[in-house]
Scaffold this motif. Structure first.
Motif, PDB file in Angstrom:
ATOM      1  N   UNK A 154       0.882  -1.267   0.083  1.00 28.21           N
ATOM      2  CA  UNK A 154      -0.008  -0.049   0.062  1.00 28.21           C
ATOM      3  C   UNK A 154       1.021   1.369   0.048  1.00 28.21           C
ATOM      4  N   UNK A 155       0.691   2.000  -1.027  1.00 27.37           N
ATOM      5  CA  UNK A 155       1.274   3.475  -0.914  1.00 27.37           C
ATOM      6  C   UNK A 155       0.553   4.515  -0.968  1.00 27.37           C
ATOM      7  N   UNK A 156      -0.656   4.470  -0.701  1.00 21.55           N
ATOM      8  CA  UNK A 156      -1.616   5.515  -0.613  1.00 21.55           C
ATOM      9  C   UNK A 156      -1.436   6.219   0.670  1.00 21.55           C
ATOM     10  N   UNK A 173      -5.754  14.942  -1.864  1.00 25.86           N
ATOM     11  CA  UNK A 173      -5.513  14.184  -0.715  1.00 25.86           C
ATOM     12  C   UNK A 173      -5.846  12.615  -1.384  1.00 25.86           C
ATOM     13  N   UNK A 174      -5.687  11.611  -1.072  1.00 25.60           N
ATOM     14  CA  UNK A 174      -5.663  10.360  -1.465  1.00 25.60           C
ATOM     15  C   UNK A 174      -6.982   9.873  -0.742  1.00 25.60           C
ATOM     16  N   UNK A 175      -7.769   9.269  -1.146  1.00 24.49           N
ATOM     17  CA  UNK A 175      -9.095   8.544  -0.524  1.00 24.49           C
ATOM     18  C   UNK A 175      -9.029   7.504   0.367  1.00 24.49           C
ATOM     19  N   UNK A 182      -3.584   0.570   8.050  1.00 20.55           N
ATOM     20  CA  UNK A 182      -2.917   1.002   6.823  1.00 20.55           C
ATOM     21  C   UNK A 182      -3.044   2.529   6.937  1.00 20.55           C
ATOM     22  N   UNK A 183      -4.055   3.246   7.075  1.00 20.86           N
ATOM     23  CA  UNK A 183      -4.227   4.610   6.949  1.00 20.86           C
ATOM     24  C   UNK A 183      -3.736   5.478   8.309  1.00 20.86           C
ATOM     25  N   UNK A 184      -3.313   4.743   9.346  1.00 22.95           N
ATOM     26  CA  UNK A 184      -3.049   5.246  10.485  1.00 22.95           C
ATOM     27  C   UNK A 184      -1.742   6.072  10.393  1.00 22.95           C
ATOM     28  N   UNK A 185      -1.903   7.513  10.834  1.00 20.55           N
ATOM     29  CA  UNK A 185      -0.629   8.175  10.868  1.00 20.55           C
ATOM     30  C   UNK A 185      -0.387   8.741  12.205  1.00 20.55           C
ATOM     31  N   UNK A 186       0.834   7.947  12.953  1.00 16.80           N
ATOM     32  CA  UNK A 186       1.105   8.229  14.346  1.00 16.80           C
ATOM     33  C   UNK A 186       2.224   9.273  14.529  1.00 16.80           C
ATOM     34  N   UNK A 187       2.834   9.745  13.435  1.00 10.53           N
ATOM     35  CA  UNK A 187       3.771  10.719  13.303  1.00 10.53           C
ATOM     36  C   UNK A 187       5.146  10.044  12.803  1.00 10.53           C
TER      37      UNK A 187
END
Length: 786
Positions: free
Chosen positions: A137-139, A281-283, A291-296
Motif C-alpha cells: 500500500x502506498x496511498x 488527498x488520497x481517498x 494502513x491509513x493510521x498516521x502516528x507521526x
C-alpha cells in the motif's frame, strides 16, 4: 497469451546470473500464465535502454529482482516498481554471501522480505508457483506543511549543507529527512510513506571513497525509484565524474562548484510547488485503519508542523518552557528535540518574543576542531571557544531581530531608528550574513581558521591573548553591537536561544577532551549572555539540548559539573510511555477519537497478546523506555502487517517487526557506546549467540573477546548497565537502569551485595539482533534463589 513479467538481476557473480537465467528458462518451459523475461545487462554502462526497462516493469504484473549482489540499477527498479503499485518478489542466493552484510546495513530489504533459493531447481519451482500480485500500500494523504523529503548521507559534506541551505532559501523550511546519525537503517515502509506524502524529494549521491557512500547510494537509488514510480518530482545531485547508474543517467544534476547546486535547486523548486498545487488527498479506498493510521515520525525533526497535536507534557519539559533550566538532557530518542519544538512554538505564539533555534549540522564544528583547536593549549581553547560561542549567539540574535522586523519597523516609530542603527552595527565590511545558520556558522569558522593559519600556522601549545582573539574572531565592534541589541530589546518581551544538534559535531571515533571544552564553553557563553542581558533588564534564556549520557561522560570531571540547572527528559514509567503513544494513535484516528482509551484503540490495530504476554507491554519492554524506539518498533510491526495485507498486527508481524527493530537497535546502541568509549567499538557484536543470563565470569569472557583491557572492565560494565544493554536479576525480578529511575547507585549496591553471584541479563530488545534465545523460566527463578 501469457503475461510477461520482468526479472532484474546483476551479472557481477557468474554463478548467480547463470542460476537466475537457467531458472527462468526452466520456468518458461512450463505451462504458466506468466512468462519471465530476464534482463542481464543491468551492469553494462552506456546502453540507451532505460525507457524500455521501465516500460517492461510498467507492463509486468509483478517484478522479480535478485539482490545477492546489490546492483544500483536493480535497486532503482525495485523502488520504481513499488512506486508504480507493482508487487516485487525479491530473491537472493542462499549459498553466496554476496552483499548480504551491505544489505543489512542499508536496511530496506529485510522489511520488504525476500526468498532465498539454494539451486536452479529451487528457484524455478518457486517462481513457477503462484506469486501474490497484491502490491504494497502506498496511498497516503499528502503532507501540506512539510512538502519535501531529504535523504541525507552518513557524512554531511559542504555540498549537502549547501543543498539543504538552498532548499530552505527556496521556502522549504519545514521538511522531513532521513538522517543516518539518528536512524542507522532505512525502513522500506518508512521510505515509501515519506515519498508518498511528499511533493518533492532531494537526494545527493556520494563518491565511493566517502565514508558510508555505498550504503547511502543504495538507499538513494531505492528512494529515487520510488519517486519516479510515483511521479513525484525529485532532484538528484552528484559530484562531477561520479559514475551515474544507467537508469538515472540522464536525470542527475552534476556539480563542481557551489553555484551548480544553487542553480539546480532554483530550477527544481517550482516543480515542487506545482506538484503540491495539483495534488489531491488520497481517498485511501480499500485500506484498513492500520494502513491509513498516521502516528507521526520517530524523529521530532520530521514532525515540526504536527507535533503540537499530540505532544505530551511532562514536569521536566515544562521546566524548560518556564525558562528554569540551562540544559535539557536525555538519552537519544527520549524527546529532547520534541521539547525544543514545544518551547520554540509556544514562545513564538507571542510576536513580542524572539526565538533563535540554532541547529548546526556538525560539519562546521568538526572542521574548526581539526583546523585550530587541536593546536591550542586547554586554556587557549577555552578562551577562544567561549568567545566564539558568545559572538556567534549575539550575531544570531541580531540576525533574528532584523529578519523578524524587516517590514514591521517601517510602521513602528519606536523601532524605526533603533532598527536602522542595529542594522548598521551588524552589516559591516567583510561579513556575510547570507544563507541559513549552518552557512553562517561555516563562514565564521572558515574565517577564523584562515586568520589563525595566516598568523600562527600550526604551532602546538599556542597561547592566545585577549587581543589576539579579538583580532582573529571579531569583525564587528562587539561592545557597540551588544549595546544596540540591548536598546532594541527594550521593545521586546523575551529572548529564547535554543541550541541543539551539538553531538553532530563529534567524531565517529568518539568524543574527547576538546568536545568537553566545546560543550562546557557553550554553556558558559550562554549563561554569561543571560547574566549580562538580565542585568540590563531583559528576559533572555539560553538552553542547550544534549544527550544525557554524553554530558555525564564529558562533564563529570568538570569543576562546574552539577551546578547547571538541568531538566532530564528520560522516561521510566511504562504507563506514561503508553499515554504518549495513545495521544498519537488518537490523533491519527481523527479529532473525534481524542478521548479514546489506549486499550480500545490498541485492540483495533493489534492482537491482544504475544506468546502469552499483553502485546503493548511486550513491545514497551523492548523500547529501553525511549519514545522514539516505541514508534520505530510499532512501525516495523505495522510495516510487516500492511505488506501482508493484514487488517491488524498479528503475532507473526510482531515477531518479524521485533527482529528488524532489534537489528536497528544493535547498530544504534553500538554507535552510542562508541561515542563515549571508542575502545569499545563493536562490543555489542561480541554478545552474539551468548546466553541471555550470564555470570560475571562469562561477562568478563565477552569483554576479553572484544579486546577490552582488564583495567577497563568495570567502566565498560557500568556503561552497559547505564545504557540498558545489561540489567541484573535479583529477588526474581529484572532490574534495568530505567526500572530504578536511572540511579546507577541502586544497581551498584545490588551488584556489590551479590558479588561473584551476580547474574547479568542482556536486554530482551537485543535478543533477536544478537541471536540470543530467551532463557527458560526456571533460569530466572534459579538466579533469584542463588
Amino acid at each position: 497469451m501469457p503475461k510477461t513479467t520482468f526479472v532484474a538481476y546483476s551479472s557481477k557473480i557468474e554463478e548467480v546470473s547463470a542460476a537466475v537465467f537457467d531458472a527462468v528458462r526452466k520456468a518458461n518451459a512450463r505451462t504458466l500464465p506468466i512468462r519471465f523475461e530476464p534482463w542481464q545487462f543491468n551492469d553494462v554502462a552506456g546502453l540507451p535502454l532505460v525507457s524500455p526497462i521501465l516500460e517492461k516493469i510498467d507492463d509486468s504484473p509483478f517484478l522479480v529482482a535478485d539482490i545477492t549482489t546489490l546492483n544500483l540499477n536493480v535497486i532503482y527498479e525495485i523502488g520504481f516498481a513499488i512506486g508504480r503499485g507493482k508487487r516485487v518478489f525479491i530473491i537472493r542466493h542462499a549459498g553466496i554471501a554476496g552483499d548480504k552484510e551491505l544489505a543489512n546495513s542499508a536496511g530496506i530489504f529485510d522489511t520488504l522480505g525476500y526468498h532465498e533459493y539454494s539451486s536452479v531447481e529451487d528457484l524455478a519451482h518457486r517462481i513457477s508457483a503462484e506469486i501474490e500480485e497484491s502490491p504494497l500500500p502506498i496511498a497516503h494523504p499528502p503532507d501540506r506543511k512539510a512538502l519535501v523529503y531529504v535523504l541525507e548521507p552518513p557524512s554531511r559534506s559542504q555540498a549537502v549543507s549547501i543543498l539543504v541551505s538552498r532548499m530552505k532559501k527556496a521556502g522549504f523550511y519545514h521538511y522531513r529527512s532521513f538522517q543516518p546519525g539518528e536512524d542507522t537503517r532505512l525502513s522500506a515502509t518508512d521510505a515509501i510513506r515519506q515519498v508518498a506524502v511528499s511533493s518533492g524529494v532531494f537526494v545527493p549521491l556520494q563518491e565511493s571513497h566517502t565514508p558510508g557512500a555505498n550504503i547511502h547510494n543504495i538507499r538513494a537509488m531505492f528512494v529515487l525509484g520510488l519517486a519516479d514510480g510515483m511521479s513525484t518530482p525529485r532532484l538528484a545531485i552528484a559530484p562531477s565524474g561520479f559514475p551515474i547508474p544507467l537508469d538515472i543517467r540522464d536525470t542527475v544534476k552534476p556539480y563542481q562548484r557551489a553555484e551548480d547546486i544553487i542553480e539546480a535547486v532554483a530550477e527544481f523548486s517550482p516543480s515542487v510547488v506545482s506538484h503540491a498545487s495539483r495534488l489531491d488527498p488520497s481517498e485511501l479506498e480499500g485500506t484498513s485503519v492500520l494502513q491509513a493510521l498516521n502516528i507521526g515520525d520517530s524523529r521530532a525533526e520530521n514532525e515540526m508542523t504536527t507535533l503540537g497535536r499530540y505532544y505530551m507534557r511532562t514536569d521536566q519539559s515544562e521546566r524548560a518552557l518556564r525558562g528554569e533550566v540551562n540544559l535539557v538532557v536525555g538519552r537519544k530518542g527520549s524527546g529532547k528535540t520534541a521539547t525544543l519544538i514545544r518551547v520554540r512554538d509556544k514562545m513564538r505564539g507571542d510576536r513580542r518574543n524572539i526565538v533563535v533555534d540554532l541547529l548546526p549540522d556538525g560539519y562546521q564544528l568538526i572542521k574548526l576542531k581539526e583546523d585550530i583547536l587541536e593546536y591550542l593549549t586547554e586554556g587557549a581553547r577555552q578562551h577562544l571557544i567561549t568567545a566564539f560561542w558568545e559572538y556567534l549567539i549575539l550575531l544570531e540574535v541580531t540576525y533574528k531581530l532584523l529578519e523578524k522586523d524587516a517590514d514591521t519597523h517601517r510602521r513602528d516609530h519606536n523601532l524605526f531608528q533603533l532598527y536602522v542603527d542595529l542594522k548598521q552595527a551588524y552589516e559591516v565590511e567583510d561579513f556575510s550574513s547570507e544563507g541559513d545558520f549552518s552557512e553562517r556558522l561555516l563562514n565564521l569558522s572558515q574565517r577564523l581558521t584562515n586568520g589563525y593559519r595566516s598568523r600562527f600556522g600550526k604551532q602546538d601549545t599556542q597561547k592566545l591573548t585577549a587581543a589576539a582573539v579579538t583580532e582573529l574572531l571579531y569583525t564587528h565592534d562587539l561592545k557597540k553591537l551588544r549595546q544596540k541589541v540591548s536598546d532594541y530589546l527594550n521593545f521586546k518581551e523575551s529572548v529564547w536561544i535554543l541550541f541543539d544538534n551539538l553531538d553532530k559535531g563529534w567524531s565517529t571515533q568518539g568524543v574527547d577532551v576538546i568536545d568537553a571544552i566545546v560543550l562546557r564553553c557553550l554553556v558558559d557563553a550562554g549563561r554569561k549572555l543571560e547574566r549580562e542581558f538580565q542585568k540590563a533588564g531583559h528576559d533572555l534564556h539560553c538552553i542547550v539540548f544534549v544527550r544525557n549520557d554524553v554530558y555525564d561522560h564529558l562533564m563529570r570531571n568538570s569543576p562546574d559539573y552539577g551546578k547547571e540547572l538541568r531538566a532530564q527528559v528520560d522516561w521510566s514509567d511504562p504507563d506514561l510511555l503508553r499515554e504518549m503513544f495513545r495521544l498519537r494513535l488518537a490523533s491519527g484516528l481523527g479529532a473525534d477519537n481524542a478521548n479514546l482509551e489506549f486499550e480500545k484503540i490498541w485492540r483495533e490495530i493489534c492482537v491482544s497478546h504475544y506468546q502469552g504476554e499483553e502485546s503493548s507491554a511486550f513491545l514497551i519492554d523492548r523500547t529501553l523506555m525511549r519514545p522514539r524506539n516505541f514508534i520505530k518498533l510499532f512501525n516495523h510491526c505495522r510495516g510487516f502487517a500492511t505488506t501482508l495485507n493484514h487488517s491488524r498486527i498479528e503475532e507473526d508481524d510482531i515477531e518479524k517487526g521485533v527482529a528488524a527493530y532489534s537489528n536497528d537497535l544493535r547498530e544504534e546502541l553500538n554507535r552510542e557506546l562508541t561515542d563515549v568509549m571508542p575502545y569499545a567499538k563493536d562490543l555489542l557484536y561480541h554478545f552474539m549467540d551468548a546466553q541471555a543470563v550470564i555470570t560475571r565470569a562469562e561477562l568478563d569472557g565477552v569483554l576479553a573477546s572484544a579486546g577490552i583491557g582488564t583495567a577497563d572492565y568495570e567502566d565498560v560494565i557500568k556503561f552497559l548497565l547505564y545504557y540498558g544493554v545489561l540489567g541484573i536479576t535479583a529477588s526474581g525480578q529484572e532490574h534495568f537502569i530505567y526500572n530504578v529511575n536511572y540511579d546507577m547507585k541502586v544497581l551498584e549496591v545490588r551488584i556489590a551485595r551479590s558479588g561473584a553471584n551476580t547474574r547479568y541479563i542482556v536486554n530482551p530488545a537485543f535478543w533477536p539482533g544478537l541471536g540470543i534465545s530467551p532463557p527458560p523460566p526456571d533460569i530466572l527463578l534459579s538466579t533469584a534463589v542463588s
